[in-house]
Design an enzyme around this catalytic site. Structure first.
Site, PDB file in Angstrom:
ATOM      1  N   LEU A 453      53.000  29.128  34.182  1.00 42.16           N
ATOM      2  CA  LEU A 453      54.219  29.928  34.286  1.00 42.16           C
ATOM      3  C   LEU A 453      54.489  30.389  35.706  1.00 42.16           C
ATOM      4  CD1 LEU A 453      53.778  32.149  31.093  1.00 42.16           C
ATOM      5  CD2 LEU A 453      55.224  30.122  31.355  1.00 42.16           C
ATOM      6  N   GLY A 454      53.457  30.577  36.489  1.00 42.81           N
ATOM      7  CA  GLY A 454      53.624  31.078  37.849  1.00 42.81           C
ATOM      8  C   GLY A 454      52.277  31.443  38.448  1.00 42.81           C
ATOM      9  N   LYS A 475      46.625  35.482  32.047  1.00 43.58           N
ATOM     10  CA  LYS A 475      46.513  35.771  33.474  1.00 43.58           C
ATOM     11  C   LYS A 475      45.065  35.509  33.880  1.00 43.58           C
ATOM     12  CE  LYS A 475      47.132  39.594  36.750  1.00 43.58           C
ATOM     13  NZ  LYS A 475      47.525  41.006  36.871  1.00 43.58           N
ATOM     14  N   ASP A 572      53.179  48.769  42.597  1.00 42.46           N
ATOM     15  CA  ASP A 572      53.564  47.377  42.863  1.00 42.46           C
ATOM     16  C   ASP A 572      54.782  46.990  42.020  1.00 42.46           C
ATOM     17  OD1 ASP A 572      53.378  44.943  44.133  1.00 42.46           O
ATOM     18  OD2 ASP A 572      51.893  44.110  42.766  1.00 42.46           O
TER      19      ASP A 572
END
Length: 612
Positions: A453-454, A475, A572
């Site tokens: 996905l990234g 992740k 963030d």
């Protein structure tokens, strides 16, 4: 017309017939063709002992093709030699002659002469058929001495080996001697099988299209290993010769299927669908509904042996036969049933059969002597597997305990006391699950590029699908990423404790050695930046949707700052960390850089500058 004129015409006509008759050689009792003689389709050469006959013949009732051949005088069906087997004459116009320069040729209507012997020898050339079946071209020497042999049919055998013929190689001239089967019963053209002499192993071999199918075994003092011959006929090893009572040698190549070595058969690669119990039986009858399901190969250069080979190599094929005339093939598939005619009056087919014994009797005599060693081997393997499994279970228990301790340690923030909610069954009270590394591998298709996905500073994110069809986002913390164990620990602790509609939900985690992964709920619309900075996608963000997204982000931040059990500063917050579900509802993600405050603390010093 007067009587005299009529009589003269009859005389002239009679003389023309006589001249035509004399022009062709009626050699029914002659064994020699001299230079200038002509042997047409109605004339023959007969050997001195009347054993062999040479002439033209038409082998098939389905074709007018004619050939020059030699056969037994008392059995015209048995052709032992064919001169033009691969160049048939389209009618019965063939004429055998020796021309003025000494060539032995066949002339015919509508085509070039077929040359059997092409030497330029001049005159005094003749060709004689001998009682051996050999047709020899000779030339008489000028001094009247013994004639010189120029050419012989034995050097060009077809499908029959007669006494005096040779198999092998003449290393001086390079001449090779072998015999080759007919394509079909009525077609003399070169077929699939050849019989050759193998000088290196001193044996006869039969090849089908170059592949060795059978061998005679090694030649001993007087016999071959796999050929049984009557001792009284040891001089006639291969075929019937001068009398019809002698027993011929038959190479039963039809018994060879490539999986057996019985009676001289050789091994070759077999299709996986065939086994050692199957073979083709010749039967009288027909296949039911054969017109609809049979398929046809009309190649006139293939014969019965090629049909068998093709059917054997096609798994669905259960039967075959050669087409009319002996060439081409008809095949039948496994969906059909063969109906046998026990009276034997129907057409002959070759039908696949199996001699496989019944299951309860199969291989008893084979299994008895090997049952004990097999049982010992199985027990040994079983013992090794049991030991390996028990050892793996012990190691896995230690490993899982260590991973659990690591996870508990990660779940404990520095300076705070957090209740250990991780249970030994691998679940948390908040439905936080510990996934095995294997389940994540399966869900992400081994972290394939199609599922990626990234990627951020922490490492890549992959889409996955669990066995219950639930979609997840994995992740995967990179070993070289900027997000270390502390950041991973932060995110695990924070999201595990946080429950809000505008915060991304953590489904679980996975720890395998150096591998550390967080498993989130999958967001169909990915991140906000994919809409804001894409010219085509940004058009979907109406002002109404933008206000909903802004309000959702604000609600999430308000929860983190004031209403969660721990006061949290994200540090963030950016468009790529705002995920969107299927209804475009925003969810704050990526808490790796977040800081935790005590409830009564309003500010804290940071050790380094991070975040956005």
């Amino acid at each position: 017309m007067t009587v005299k004129e009529t009589f003269m015409i009859m005389i002239i006509f009679f003389l023309i017939i006589i001249l035509c008759f004399l022009d062709s050689l009626d050699a029914s009792w002659v064994n020699t063709l001299n230079q200038g003689d002509k042997l047409n389709s109605s004339a023959y050469l007969v050997s001195a002992g009347k054993i062999f006959t040479l002439g033209f013949f038409i082998p098939s009732t389905f074709s007018n093709d004619s050939y020059l051949g030699i056969w037994y005088s008392n059995d015209s069906y048995r052709k032992v030699w064919v001169g033009n087997r691969n160049t048939p004459i389209a009618d019965n116009s063939g004429v055998l002659t020796i021309d003025s320069v000494g060539k032995l040729i066949i002339t015919h209507n509508g085509g070039d002469p077929i040359e059997l012997y092409g030497g330029l020898t001049g005159t005094n050339v003749a060709a004689t058929l001998f009682d051996s079946g050999n047709f020899i071209v000779t030339v008489a020497n000028n001094n009247g001495s013994k004639k010189t042999e120029l050419w012989e049919s034995f050097d060009y055998p077809t499908d029959t080996l007669l006494p005096g013929m040779k198999l092998g190689v003449n290393h001086r001239t390079g001449q090779k001697w072998s015999i080759t089967s007919w394509v079909g019963q009525d077609v003399p053209a070169s077929g699939a099988f050849t019989l050759e002499w193998d000088p290196t192993k001193r044996r006869l071999i039969v090849r089908q299209r170059g592949v060795i199918h059978w061998s005679s075994g090694v030649l001993g003092d007087k016999n071959f290993e796999f050929i049984t011959i009557d001792p009284s006929n040891l001089n006639y090893v291969f075929t019937n010769v001068s009398t019809m009572d002698e027993e011929p040698m038959i190479a039963q190549v039809d018994l060879c299927y490539g999986y057996n070595k019985d009676k001289g058969c050789e091994l070759w690669k077999q299709p996986q669908c065939r086994n050692g119990y199957q073979k083709f039986d010749e039967r009288s009858g027909h296949f039911n509904d054969s017109d609809k399901a049979s398929f046809y190969d009309g190649n006139t250069s293939i014969g019965l042996s090629d049909c068998r080979e093709k059917c054997w190599n096609v798994c669905d094929c259960i039967g075959f036969m050669a087409d009319i005339g002996g060439t081409g093939c008809l095949f039948w598939t496994k969906d059909l049933e063969f109906i046998q005619d026990y009276a034997g009056s129907s057409a002959r087919h070759y039908v696949l059969s199996s001699d496989q014994p019944p299951p309860h009797n199969r291989g008893k005599h084979i299994w008895i002597p090997i049952a004990v060693p097999i049982a010992i081997f199985v027990m040994l393997v079983f013992g090794i597997l049991c030991y390996t499994k028990q050892r793996k279970i012990r190691l896995l228990g230690k490993y899982e305990t260590r991973n659990t301790k690591d996870l508990i340690e990660l779940m404990t923030p520095n300076g705070y006391t957090v209740t250990n909610e991780l249970e030994l069954d691998g679940n948390q009270s908040n439905d936080l699950k510990i996934f095995s590394f294997g389940s994540i591998i399966a869900a992400t298709n081994s972290f394939s590029l199609e599922n990626k996905l990234g990627e951020g500073g922490f490492g890549p994110v992959y889409k996955g699908r669990l066995t219950n069809s639930r979609e997840i986002a994995v992740k995967r913390l990179s070993r070289t990423s900027g997000q270390g164990v502390v950041e991973f620990k932060n995110e695990l602790i924070l999201i595990a404790k946080l429950q809000h509609v505008n915060l991304v939900r953590l489904v679980g985690c996975c720890i395998q050695g150096d591998e550390k992964m967080l498993i989130y709920e999958y967001m169909v619309n990915k991140s906000l930046d994919s809409f804001l900075f894409d010219p085509s996608q940004k058009e979907k963000l109406t002002w109404e949707k933008r206000f909903v997204i802004i309000e959702g982000i604000a609600q999430g931040l308000l929860y983190l700052h004031q209403y969660s059990r721990l006061k949290i500063i994200h540090r963030d917050l950016k468009a790529s960390n705002i995920l969107l579900d299927g209804n475009m509802n925003p969810k704050i993600s990526d808490f790796g850089m977040a800081r935790i405050f005590k409830q009564n603390v309003l500010e804290v010093n940071t050790e380094r500058i991070v975040g956005t």
